[in-house]
Design a protein around this motif. Structure first.
Motif, PDB file in Angstrom:
ATOM      1  N   PRO A 379       8.567 -10.319  25.324  1.00  0.00           N
ATOM      2  CA  PRO A 379       7.739 -10.494  26.533  1.00  0.00           C
ATOM      3  C   PRO A 379       8.528 -11.015  27.721  1.00  0.00           C
ATOM      4  O   PRO A 379       8.218 -10.677  28.861  1.00  0.00           O
ATOM      5  CB  PRO A 379       6.669 -11.498  26.072  1.00  0.00           C
ATOM      6  N   ALA A 380       9.546 -11.849  27.478  1.00  0.00           N
ATOM      7  CA  ALA A 380      10.370 -12.329  28.590  1.00  0.00           C
ATOM      8  C   ALA A 380      11.138 -11.182  29.232  1.00  0.00           C
ATOM      9  O   ALA A 380      11.347 -11.163  30.456  1.00  0.00           O
ATOM     10  CB  ALA A 380      11.339 -13.403  28.098  1.00  0.00           C
ATOM     11  N   LEU A 381      11.553 -10.202  28.427  1.00  0.00           N
ATOM     12  CA  LEU A 381      12.247  -9.045  28.986  1.00  0.00           C
ATOM     13  C   LEU A 381      11.289  -8.189  29.814  1.00  0.00           C
ATOM     14  O   LEU A 381      11.710  -7.546  30.787  1.00  0.00           O
ATOM     15  CB  LEU A 381      12.865  -8.220  27.867  1.00  0.00           C
ATOM     16  N   LEU A 382      10.010  -8.167  29.456  1.00  0.00           N
ATOM     17  CA  LEU A 382       9.018  -7.470  30.273  1.00  0.00           C
ATOM     18  C   LEU A 382       8.859  -8.152  31.631  1.00  0.00           C
ATOM     19  O   LEU A 382       8.772  -7.472  32.666  1.00  0.00           O
ATOM     20  CB  LEU A 382       7.678  -7.429  29.537  1.00  0.00           C
ATOM     21  N   VAL A 383       8.857  -9.481  31.648  1.00  0.00           N
ATOM     22  CA  VAL A 383       8.799 -10.208  32.918  1.00  0.00           C
ATOM     23  C   VAL A 383      10.049  -9.918  33.738  1.00  0.00           C
ATOM     24  O   VAL A 383       9.980  -9.706  34.960  1.00  0.00           O
ATOM     25  CB  VAL A 383       8.652 -11.717  32.652  1.00  0.00           C
ATOM     26  N   GLN A 384      11.198  -9.869  33.082  1.00  0.00           N
ATOM     27  CA  GLN A 384      12.433  -9.531  33.791  1.00  0.00           C
ATOM     28  C   GLN A 384      12.361  -8.125  34.379  1.00  0.00           C
ATOM     29  O   GLN A 384      12.835  -7.877  35.494  1.00  0.00           O
ATOM     30  CB  GLN A 384      13.621  -9.646  32.826  1.00  0.00           C
ATOM     31  N   SER A 385      11.756  -7.200  33.665  1.00  0.00           N
ATOM     32  CA  SER A 385      11.626  -5.830  34.174  1.00  0.00           C
ATOM     33  C   SER A 385      10.721  -5.785  35.400  1.00  0.00           C
ATOM     34  O   SER A 385      10.988  -5.023  36.349  1.00  0.00           O
ATOM     35  CB  SER A 385      11.077  -4.924  33.075  1.00  0.00           C
ATOM     36  N   LEU A 386       9.664  -6.579  35.408  1.00  0.00           N
ATOM     37  CA  LEU A 386       8.797  -6.628  36.585  1.00  0.00           C
ATOM     38  C   LEU A 386       9.540  -7.208  37.781  1.00  0.00           C
ATOM     39  O   LEU A 386       9.403  -6.712  38.913  1.00  0.00           O
ATOM     40  CB  LEU A 386       7.549  -7.451  36.270  1.00  0.00           C
ATOM     41  N   LEU A 387      10.338  -8.251  37.559  1.00  0.00           N
ATOM     42  CA  LEU A 387      11.141  -8.804  38.652  1.00  0.00           C
ATOM     43  C   LEU A 387      12.174  -7.792  39.127  1.00  0.00           C
ATOM     44  O   LEU A 387      12.430  -7.667  40.338  1.00  0.00           O
ATOM     45  CB  LEU A 387      11.822 -10.089  38.194  1.00  0.00           C
ATOM     46  N   ASP A 388      12.778  -7.069  38.192  1.00  0.00           N
ATOM     47  CA  ASP A 388      13.747  -6.043  38.562  1.00  0.00           C
ATOM     48  C   ASP A 388      13.085  -4.938  39.368  1.00  0.00           C
ATOM     49  O   ASP A 388      13.680  -4.383  40.307  1.00  0.00           O
ATOM     50  CB  ASP A 388      14.386  -5.485  37.297  1.00  0.00           C
ATOM     51  N   LEU A 389      11.838  -4.603  39.029  1.00  0.00           N
ATOM     52  CA  LEU A 389      11.097  -3.590  39.791  1.00  0.00           C
ATOM     53  C   LEU A 389      10.877  -4.055  41.227  1.00  0.00           C
ATOM     54  O   LEU A 389      11.039  -3.275  42.180  1.00  0.00           O
ATOM     55  CB  LEU A 389       9.764  -3.324  39.101  1.00  0.00           C
ATOM     56  N   PRO A 440      13.348 -16.767  48.769  1.00  0.00           N
ATOM     57  CA  PRO A 440      12.768 -17.476  47.619  1.00  0.00           C
ATOM     58  C   PRO A 440      12.811 -16.690  46.311  1.00  0.00           C
ATOM     59  O   PRO A 440      12.814 -17.296  45.235  1.00  0.00           O
ATOM     60  CB  PRO A 440      11.322 -17.737  48.062  1.00  0.00           C
ATOM     61  N   ILE A 441      12.856 -15.357  46.385  1.00  0.00           N
ATOM     62  CA  ILE A 441      12.950 -14.573  45.151  1.00  0.00           C
ATOM     63  C   ILE A 441      14.274 -14.860  44.452  1.00  0.00           C
ATOM     64  O   ILE A 441      14.331 -14.982  43.215  1.00  0.00           O
ATOM     65  CB  ILE A 441      12.787 -13.075  45.456  1.00  0.00           C
ATOM     66  N   ARG A 442      15.339 -14.971  45.223  1.00  0.00           N
ATOM     67  CA  ARG A 442      16.627 -15.324  44.628  1.00  0.00           C
ATOM     68  C   ARG A 442      16.562 -16.703  43.969  1.00  0.00           C
ATOM     69  O   ARG A 442      17.103 -16.911  42.871  1.00  0.00           O
ATOM     70  CB  ARG A 442      17.720 -15.301  45.699  1.00  0.00           C
ATOM     71  N   THR A 443      15.883 -17.647  44.637  1.00  0.00           N
ATOM     72  CA  THR A 443      15.742 -18.983  44.055  1.00  0.00           C
ATOM     73  C   THR A 443      14.961 -18.944  42.757  1.00  0.00           C
ATOM     74  O   THR A 443      15.289 -19.638  41.785  1.00  0.00           O
ATOM     75  CB  THR A 443      15.052 -19.910  45.066  1.00  0.00           C
ATOM     76  N   VAL A 444      13.906 -18.121  42.713  1.00  0.00           N
ATOM     77  CA  VAL A 444      13.104 -18.003  41.496  1.00  0.00           C
ATOM     78  C   VAL A 444      13.947 -17.440  40.351  1.00  0.00           C
ATOM     79  O   VAL A 444      13.924 -17.953  39.219  1.00  0.00           O
ATOM     80  CB  VAL A 444      11.874 -17.111  41.761  1.00  0.00           C
ATOM     81  N   ILE A 445      14.709 -16.391  40.626  1.00  0.00           N
ATOM     82  CA  ILE A 445      15.525 -15.768  39.579  1.00  0.00           C
ATOM     83  C   ILE A 445      16.596 -16.740  39.091  1.00  0.00           C
ATOM     84  O   ILE A 445      16.849 -16.853  37.876  1.00  0.00           O
ATOM     85  CB  ILE A 445      16.149 -14.464  40.120  1.00  0.00           C
ATOM     86  N   TYR A 446      17.226 -17.438  40.013  1.00  0.00           N
ATOM     87  CA  TYR A 446      18.243 -18.411  39.611  1.00  0.00           C
ATOM     88  C   TYR A 446      17.627 -19.532  38.773  1.00  0.00           C
ATOM     89  O   TYR A 446      18.228 -19.979  37.788  1.00  0.00           O
ATOM     90  CB  TYR A 446      18.924 -18.988  40.853  1.00  0.00           C
ATOM     91  N   GLY A 447      16.436 -19.996  39.151  1.00  0.00           N
ATOM     92  CA  GLY A 447      15.778 -21.045  38.392  1.00  0.00           C
ATOM     93  C   GLY A 447      15.399 -20.597  36.991  1.00  0.00           C
ATOM     94  O   GLY A 447      15.500 -21.367  36.027  1.00  0.00           O
ATOM     95  N   LEU A 448      14.963 -19.330  36.838  1.00  0.00           N
ATOM     96  CA  LEU A 448      14.633 -18.822  35.511  1.00  0.00           C
ATOM     97  C   LEU A 448      15.870 -18.738  34.620  1.00  0.00           C
ATOM     98  O   LEU A 448      15.782 -18.919  33.399  1.00  0.00           O
ATOM     99  CB  LEU A 448      13.973 -17.447  35.621  1.00  0.00           C
ATOM    100  N   ARG A 449      17.003 -18.444  35.209  1.00  0.00           N
ATOM    101  CA  ARG A 449      18.237 -18.352  34.417  1.00  0.00           C
ATOM    102  C   ARG A 449      18.825 -19.726  34.106  1.00  0.00           C
ATOM    103  O   ARG A 449      19.307 -19.956  32.996  1.00  0.00           O
ATOM    104  CB  ARG A 449      19.281 -17.533  35.178  1.00  0.00           C
ATOM    105  N   VAL A 487      19.804  -8.768  38.120  1.00  0.00           N
ATOM    106  CA  VAL A 487      18.789  -8.848  39.179  1.00  0.00           C
ATOM    107  C   VAL A 487      19.232  -9.826  40.262  1.00  0.00           C
ATOM    108  O   VAL A 487      19.035  -9.584  41.461  1.00  0.00           O
ATOM    109  CB  VAL A 487      17.430  -9.259  38.582  1.00  0.00           C
ATOM    110  N   PHE A 488      19.845 -10.922  39.851  1.00  0.00           N
ATOM    111  CA  PHE A 488      20.328 -11.903  40.826  1.00  0.00           C
ATOM    112  C   PHE A 488      21.421 -11.300  41.704  1.00  0.00           C
ATOM    113  O   PHE A 488      21.465 -11.559  42.917  1.00  0.00           O
ATOM    114  CB  PHE A 488      20.862 -13.128  40.088  1.00  0.00           C
ATOM    115  N   ASP A 489      22.306 -10.486  41.131  1.00  0.00           N
ATOM    116  CA  ASP A 489      23.348  -9.820  41.930  1.00  0.00           C
ATOM    117  C   ASP A 489      22.735  -8.870  42.951  1.00  0.00           C
ATOM    118  O   ASP A 489      23.207  -8.781  44.101  1.00  0.00           O
ATOM    119  CB  ASP A 489      24.297  -9.053  41.013  1.00  0.00           C
ATOM    120  N   HIS A 490      21.691  -8.162  42.554  1.00  0.00           N
ATOM    121  CA  HIS A 490      21.016  -7.274  43.500  1.00  0.00           C
ATOM    122  C   HIS A 490      20.385  -8.066  44.648  1.00  0.00           C
ATOM    123  O   HIS A 490      20.418  -7.619  45.806  1.00  0.00           O
ATOM    124  CB  HIS A 490      19.952  -6.453  42.773  1.00  0.00           C
TER     125      HIS A 490
END
Length: 606
Positions: A379-389, A440-449, A487-490
């Protein structure tokens, strides 16, 4: 009187229901409370014989319907009082009211019950070997959530994805009660604005993500407006609450029902002391617009009118500015996406558009058995896919801006125009707003990692005895964190591109005005040079043009020779004095050209 061994609040009111309330447990006005989550299921059972003897008339005295009108009326009155008590804090009005949206409270139904939309809901159950997909309407989904047996997952299901397109109170309320979503997360869902920042909130039972999705739009929609988020969301301020009933309103409502004389029940309804002065909760939106009868209601109505007027003026300003900016723009629709990640492998996603076109790429990947998203069943990979989308959609926006900035650069270098400068000014403003919503999206992704485990550990009281030795496990899996790095690199590329485009636009604007200033300086220089050349001639012409009878050149010379004898030496002195800097620049330019030719010639000879 409160029963013995029952709990009571600071004012002596019983927090456990009376016997009549146990026989008729209060239900939600629009959605039945699940039996497993019912508050009354935690109450110790009472003896049936005592219950019948003390609170119910005999079956022989009851009408055919099972409950006589008097007891039904008493139950209704007590239900209204319970609703009033449970929402007393929320109806405190305005700033300082209790935050959060609790779907089990009647105040939430009164406030958000008017948010209705025909949603498109897709439920996907999958594992590495099997998958199941189904679409349903609002009513079908509400029925599914209310039926524990039907909503129970099969043993082979590893991940359940509930994808909701559109915002409707009945749907969100059903899924919130079923999965016990946090009230603060629901407040972010309903009180959101397009200018809100993307964020990640950690709660005990789930992770909540709010991410702003940037999409290219074919139509000329308002940029960063509430229309992009759907027309179903409320514009009420944070912690706003419905307008309460007053005691006068409650009395009139009950007396109009035919209860002119309450007798003993009147005291039960009104209460004693300060309790009789508290307002009761409205039951419909028409009550919110009813004529105020007290000073409190007048102030509440005035504040609502002020908020509505301010909202109207703000929308008018946005519409006028949008109309003025129409033209060579990149039309972008910004809408929030809400994601809930639960511990049991359930992922809930919501977005305001009543269709599922945005998430179709993820659905297609889940239908294929050989994709990494399907085989991992994470399920975490599904959340990652939504963020990547969401990030991929932002990349399309960046590519569109790249094409647009190249077009403006070509026009500026070819021939600067004020129209192109206007378009560049609008584009620079849009880029600034996009940077504000994308950072803020970059901050969210960095915080999740980086901080996923730390934030989960902060939710656990490690000093408690039962939590000692508990292994902290974050919501995001190690594999999902690896993919989040991409996703963070993008996102880094997107933000650096925004800064580059903004810098190019600013440089093109400066170049245009510098070129205009340079051309103006050249024009003034030519006029000045002509003025210098003809200044001596103008002076002498004015002198010789005067009518003097005794002027020697007129009486005897009958010639303009004397004019040139004076004019030429005067010009030979005046012109070098004024154009010495130009002469020096010309000499310096000739010297550099000669030097450059010598160097080129020397390289050719080698």
């Amino acid at each position: 009187m409160p029963r013995e061994n029952s709990f009571s609040d600071s004012e002596g009111r019983s927090l456990t229901p009376d016997l009549e309330d146990e026989a008729f447990p209060p239900q939600s006005p629009t959605y039945p409370t699940s039996p497993t989550r019912s508050v009354h299921s935690r109450i110790a059972p009472t003896s049936p014989a005592k219950h019948t003897a003390n609170t119910r008339p005999s079956t022989s005295s009851r009408p055919a319907g099972g409950v006589d009108p008097l007891h039904r009326f008493r139950h209704t009155v007590r239900k209204v009082i319970a609703m009033h008590r449970s929402t007393n804090v929320i109806t405190g009005r305005g700033v300082g009211a209790e935050p959060g949206v609790d779907p089990r409270r009647a105040s939430a139904d009164a406030q958000f019950g008017g948010i209705r939309q025909d949603c498109v809901i897709e439920v996907a159950d999958y594992s590495a070997v099997r998958s199941s997909f189904g679409r349903m309407t609002n009513r079908e989904f509400v029925n599914l959530m209310s039926d524990p047996a039907a909503s129970e997952r099969e043993p082979w299901v590893k991940v359940r994805w509930i994808n909701i397109g559109g915002m409707s109170w009945d749907v969100i309320k059903a899924v919130s009660i079923k999965y016990d979503l946090h009230p603060l997360a629901l407040e972010d869902v309903f009180h959101t604005r397009s200018q809100n920042r993307s964020k990640a909130d950690y709660y005990t039972k789930h992770l909540f993500l709010r991410v702003l999705c940037h999409e290219l739009s074919d139509s000329d929609e308002p940029f960063l407006s509430s229309a992009a988020m759907g027309s179903t969301l409320t514009d009420l301020p944070r912690s706003e609450s419905p307008t309460p009933f007053t005691d006068t309103d409650a009395d009139l409502e009950l007396r109009e029902m035919g209860k002119g004389d309450f007798g003993d029940d009147e005291k039960t309804l009104r209460g004693t002391g300060s309790r009789g002065k508290r307002p009761l909760l409205p039951t419909s939106r028409s009550d919110l617009r009813s004529k105020p009868r007290t000073r409190l209601t007048n102030l509440s109505t005035q504040r609502h009118d002020n908020v509505a007027e301010a909202t109207k003026l703000r929308r008018i300003e946005e519409a006028s500015i949008h109309a003025l900016k129409s033209g060579e723009r990149v039309n972008v629709k910004v809408s929030p996406m809400f994601i809930f990640l639960l511990r049991n492998g359930t992922v809930i996603s919501m977005h305001g558009t009543p269709n599922l076109e945005l998430t179709q790429p993820i659905t297609r990947r889940l239908r294929q058995r050989d994709t990494g998203l399907r085989t991992s069943a994470d399920p975490a990979l599904l959340v990652q896919s939504l963020l990547d989308l969401v990030v991929d959609k932002a990349l399309e926006v960046i590519d569109a801006y790249h094409v647009k900035i190249k077009k403006f650069e070509r026009e500026i270098l070819l021939k600067p125009k004020i129209t192109t400068v206007r378009n560049l000014h609008i584009l620079s403003g849009d880029l600034i707003l996009h940077k504000r919503t994308l950072e803020p999206i970059r901050t969210v992704i960095y915080g999740l990692r980086r901080y996923d485990d730390d934030r989960v550990a902060a939710l656990i009281d490690m000093t408690a005895e039962e939590n000692k030795g508990v292994k902290v496990r974050g919501f995001m899996s190690p594999k999902s964190k690896i993919y989040l790095a991409d996703v963070f690199d993008h996102m880094e590329y997107i933000l650096t591109s925004l800064e580059m485009f903004a810098g190019i636009g600013e440089n093109l604007i400066n170049y245009t005005f510098n070129m205009a200033s340079y051309e103006m300086n050249e024009v003034m220089r030519r006029l000045t040079l002509a003025t210098i050349i003809f200044l001596p001639l103008t002076l002498l012409t004015g002198y010789f043009g005067m009518n003097f009878d005794n002027m020697w050149t007129v009486k005897h010379g009958h010639s303009d020779l004397i004019f040139w004898i004076i004019a030429l030496p005067l010009m030979a002195v005046v012109l070098p004095v004024f154009i010495v800097p130009d002469i020096k620049r010309m000499i310096h330019y000739v010297q550099k050209r000669i030097l450059a030719k010598k160097i080129v010639k020397s390289f050719k000879n080698e």
